[in-house]
Design a protein around this motif. Structure first.
Motif, PDB file in Angstrom:
ATOM      1  N   VAL A 184       0.794  -1.057   0.021  1.00 23.31           N
ATOM      2  CA  VAL A 184       0.023  -0.090   0.115  1.00 23.31           C
ATOM      3  C   VAL A 184       0.861   1.357   0.117  1.00 23.31           C
ATOM      4  CG1 VAL A 184      -2.069  -1.003   0.883  1.00 23.31           C
ATOM      5  CG2 VAL A 184      -0.495  -0.284   2.592  1.00 23.31           C
ATOM      6  N   ILE A 185       0.577   2.476  -0.735  1.00 20.10           N
ATOM      7  CA  ILE A 185       1.056   3.351  -0.849  1.00 20.10           C
ATOM      8  C   ILE A 185       0.238   4.509  -0.859  1.00 20.10           C
ATOM      9  CG2 ILE A 185       1.038   3.525  -3.278  1.00 20.10           C
ATOM     10  CD1 ILE A 185       4.131   4.129  -3.298  1.00 20.10           C
ATOM     11  N   PRO A 186       0.488   5.918  -0.079  1.00 18.72           N
ATOM     12  CA  PRO A 186      -0.215   6.788  -0.195  1.00 18.72           C
ATOM     13  C   PRO A 186      -0.709   7.301  -1.533  1.00 18.72           C
ATOM     14  CG  PRO A 186       1.615   7.435   1.074  1.00 18.72           C
ATOM     15  CD  PRO A 186       1.847   6.237   0.320  1.00 18.72           C
ATOM     16  N   ILE A 187      -1.920   7.647  -1.721  1.00 23.66           N
ATOM     17  CA  ILE A 187      -2.538   8.006  -3.075  1.00 23.66           C
ATOM     18  C   ILE A 187      -1.811   9.127  -3.804  1.00 23.66           C
ATOM     19  CG2 ILE A 187      -4.411   9.587  -2.233  1.00 23.66           C
ATOM     20  CD1 ILE A 187      -6.394   8.289  -4.486  1.00 23.66           C
ATOM     21  N   LYS A 188      -1.187   9.921  -2.902  1.00 19.82           N
ATOM     22  CA  LYS A 188      -0.370  11.025  -3.311  1.00 19.82           C
ATOM     23  C   LYS A 188       0.735  10.996  -2.746  1.00 19.82           C
ATOM     24  CE  LYS A 188      -0.584  15.574  -5.512  1.00 19.82           C
ATOM     25  NZ  LYS A 188      -0.507  16.914  -4.697  1.00 19.82           N
ATOM     26  N   LEU A 189       2.050  11.011  -3.296  1.00 25.05           N
ATOM     27  CA  LEU A 189       3.181  11.196  -2.803  1.00 25.05           C
ATOM     28  C   LEU A 189       3.694  12.502  -2.407  1.00 25.05           C
ATOM     29  CD1 LEU A 189       5.110   8.379  -4.706  1.00 25.05           C
ATOM     30  CD2 LEU A 189       4.250   8.273  -2.383  1.00 25.05           C
ATOM     31  N   GLU A 190       3.056  13.033  -1.280  1.00 26.86           N
ATOM     32  CA  GLU A 190       3.452  14.609  -0.854  1.00 26.86           C
ATOM     33  C   GLU A 190       4.760  15.021  -0.679  1.00 26.86           C
ATOM     34  OE1 GLU A 190       1.022  16.665  -1.169  1.00 26.86           O
ATOM     35  OE2 GLU A 190      -0.687  15.719  -0.687  1.00 26.86           O
ATOM     36  N   ASP A 191       5.673  14.147   0.022  1.00 28.15           N
ATOM     37  CA  ASP A 191       6.907  14.198   0.164  1.00 28.15           C
ATOM     38  C   ASP A 191       7.777  13.677  -0.761  1.00 28.15           C
ATOM     39  OD1 ASP A 191       9.515  14.329   1.236  1.00 28.15           O
ATOM     40  OD2 ASP A 191       8.985  13.386   3.155  1.00 28.15           O
ATOM     41  N   GLN A 192       8.288  14.501  -1.687  1.00 27.70           N
ATOM     42  CA  GLN A 192       9.035  14.312  -2.873  1.00 27.70           C
ATOM     43  C   GLN A 192      10.421  13.549  -2.508  1.00 27.70           C
ATOM     44  OE1 GLN A 192       8.072  14.013  -6.331  1.00 27.70           O
ATOM     45  NE2 GLN A 192       6.314  13.450  -5.246  1.00 27.70           N
ATOM     46  N   GLU A 193      11.067  14.110  -1.353  1.00 24.10           N
ATOM     47  CA  GLU A 193      12.024  13.393  -0.986  1.00 24.10           C
ATOM     48  C   GLU A 193      11.893  11.843  -0.486  1.00 24.10           C
ATOM     49  OE1 GLU A 193      15.550  13.620   2.556  1.00 24.10           O
ATOM     50  OE2 GLU A 193      14.016  15.278   2.353  1.00 24.10           O
ATOM     51  N   ALA A 194      11.044  11.706   0.088  1.00 24.16           N
ATOM     52  CA  ALA A 194      10.656  10.243   0.360  1.00 24.16           C
ATOM     53  C   ALA A 194      10.326   9.520  -0.855  1.00 24.16           C
ATOM     54  CB  ALA A 194       9.417  10.333   1.273  1.00 24.16           C
ATOM     55  N   ALA A 195       9.850  10.151  -1.997  1.00 28.39           N
ATOM     56  CA  ALA A 195       9.231   9.465  -3.105  1.00 28.39           C
ATOM     57  C   ALA A 195      10.604   9.030  -3.837  1.00 28.39           C
ATOM     58  CB  ALA A 195       8.418  10.384  -4.005  1.00 28.39           C
ATOM     59  N   LEU A 196      11.737  10.143  -3.733  1.00 24.12           N
ATOM     60  CA  LEU A 196      12.803   9.946  -4.387  1.00 24.12           C
ATOM     61  C   LEU A 196      13.800   8.660  -3.864  1.00 24.12           C
ATOM     62  CD1 LEU A 196      15.549  10.435  -6.395  1.00 24.12           C
ATOM     63  CD2 LEU A 196      16.198  11.987  -4.504  1.00 24.12           C
ATOM     64  N   LYS A 197      13.517   8.504  -2.510  1.00 29.48           N
ATOM     65  CA  LYS A 197      14.342   7.381  -1.833  1.00 29.48           C
ATOM     66  C   LYS A 197      13.568   6.248  -2.062  1.00 29.48           C
ATOM     67  CE  LYS A 197      15.646  10.240   2.046  1.00 29.48           C
ATOM     68  NZ  LYS A 197      15.375  10.815   3.287  1.00 29.48           N
ATOM     69  N   LEU A 198      12.072   5.935  -2.162  1.00 26.39           N
ATOM     70  CA  LEU A 198      11.398   4.830  -2.732  1.00 26.39           C
ATOM     71  C   LEU A 198      11.951   4.334  -4.144  1.00 26.39           C
ATOM     72  CD1 LEU A 198       7.766   5.899  -1.568  1.00 26.39           C
ATOM     73  CD2 LEU A 198       9.340   4.275  -0.403  1.00 26.39           C
ATOM     74  N   ALA A 199      11.919   5.488  -5.094  1.00 21.28           N
ATOM     75  CA  ALA A 199      12.607   4.960  -6.272  1.00 21.28           C
ATOM     76  C   ALA A 199      13.829   4.689  -6.337  1.00 21.28           C
ATOM     77  CB  ALA A 199      12.447   6.474  -7.419  1.00 21.28           C
TER      78      ALA A 199
END
Length: 307
Positions: A184-199
């Motif tokens: 499960v993942i948030p419907i919107k990735l508000e924190d783009q720093e966290a999104a970068l790390k996920l990628a």
């Protein structure tokens, strides 16, 4: 508190249709569950925390599982153990692929459910297996953990996000039943720093990001961590225990400290790949994900507690 850094990235968003359906089903099944096993990636324990988990857990017992402990050093493991303890949480570390730390997870889940059966006995009811659910972001190792707990391959597991698409119950023993849920993942990735790390960690779908931007962001994070660790610590030995010495220099023969992430990427492309930045980016990301660069955390608490 996480180390912060700003990145000029295209917006990273990823929310496949099956996740929306799975999240709805998960909320229904949570009513039947006694214990929640929240699995996170030990390299990014903050970025892989779903902001809705605490709401979903409610009054149920939560067991915090940090998977991929093999990809961080013992020193980093201790730093996070201490940090979570300060937050009032006990973190259990696993390497689900190898089965390391899995027995402790099973014991923690069963111990958490003991009170359920005590109450049942008091009401004259027979005991039943403890029901636990395994939740977390895609590709953090939930299915691998379940297979280790069962001691056989009962759910599909692969090193890519989005393999598990439906909820299913798996009987571990007479005492424990597990619900395997899709990531499960948030419907919107508000924190783009966290999104970068996920990628970077391959914890979201590849179609959602640009490899070159993500590889450059990885270099920026490494440079930032190196500078932070050196500032917060005085002994080279301590620094080496947290981050591998010359972790990029020894692999690519380019010192990253004098470059931005984007500059480093293009320097590597020029030196090794005839200027092909996409190939260089894929090489960097693959090396990190396979552990070829050493044990590199992408997050550390600001106060390392070492100075």
């Amino acid at each position: 508190m996480a180390i912060t850094q700003h990145y000029k990235l295209n917006l990273i968003q990823w929310y496949p249709g099956h996740i929306a359906k799975a999240e709805k089903a998960l909320k229904e099944q949570l009513k039947l569950v006694d214990v929640v096993l929240e699995v996170r990636d030990a390299r990014i324990p903050l970025a892989t925390h779903h902001p809705m988990v605490n709401d979903w857990v409610g009054n149920k017992t939560k067991v915090l599982v940090m998977n991929r402990v093999d990809m961080i050093s013992p020193a980093v493991k201790q730093i996070w153990t201490d940090w979570f303890k300060q937050q009032g949480e006990r973190a259990l570390f696993t390497n689900a692929q190898q089965g390391k730390g899995v027995t402790a997870i099973s014991k923690a889940a069963q111990a958490a459910g003991t009170q359920i059966n005590q109450k049942r006995r008091q009401r004259g009811m027979l005991p039943r297996p403890v029901r636990a659910v395994v939740i977390g972001f895609p590709n953090v190792g939930k299915s691998a953990l379940i297979n280790r707990l069962v001691k056989r391959r009962v759910v599909e597991s692969a090193a890519r996000p989005g393999v598990t698409r439906q909820l299913r119950w798996v009987r571990i023993s007479k005492e424990l039943e597990l619900l395997d849920a899709p990531g499960v993942i948030p419907i919107k990735l508000e924190d783009q720093e966290a999104a970068l790390k996920l990628a970077i960690c391959d914890d979201i779908g590849e179609a959602s990001y640009d490899n070159q931007l993500v590889a450059a962001g990885f270099i920026d994070i490494v440079n930032y961590l190196m500078a932070t660790v050196i500032t917060e610590t005085t002994e080279d030995e301590i620094v080496a225990n947290i981050l591998p010495a010359q972790l990029l220099m020894s692999r690519y023969e380019i010192d990253p400290s004098g470059f931005t992430g984007d500059e480093f990427l293009h320097a590597l492309a020029k030196n090794r790949y005839q200027g092909d930045a996409e190939r260089a980016a894929r090489k960097i990301l693959t090396d990190f994900r396979r552990g070829s660069l050493g044990q590199i955390p992408l997050e550390l608490p600001l106060d390392l507690g070492l100075s």
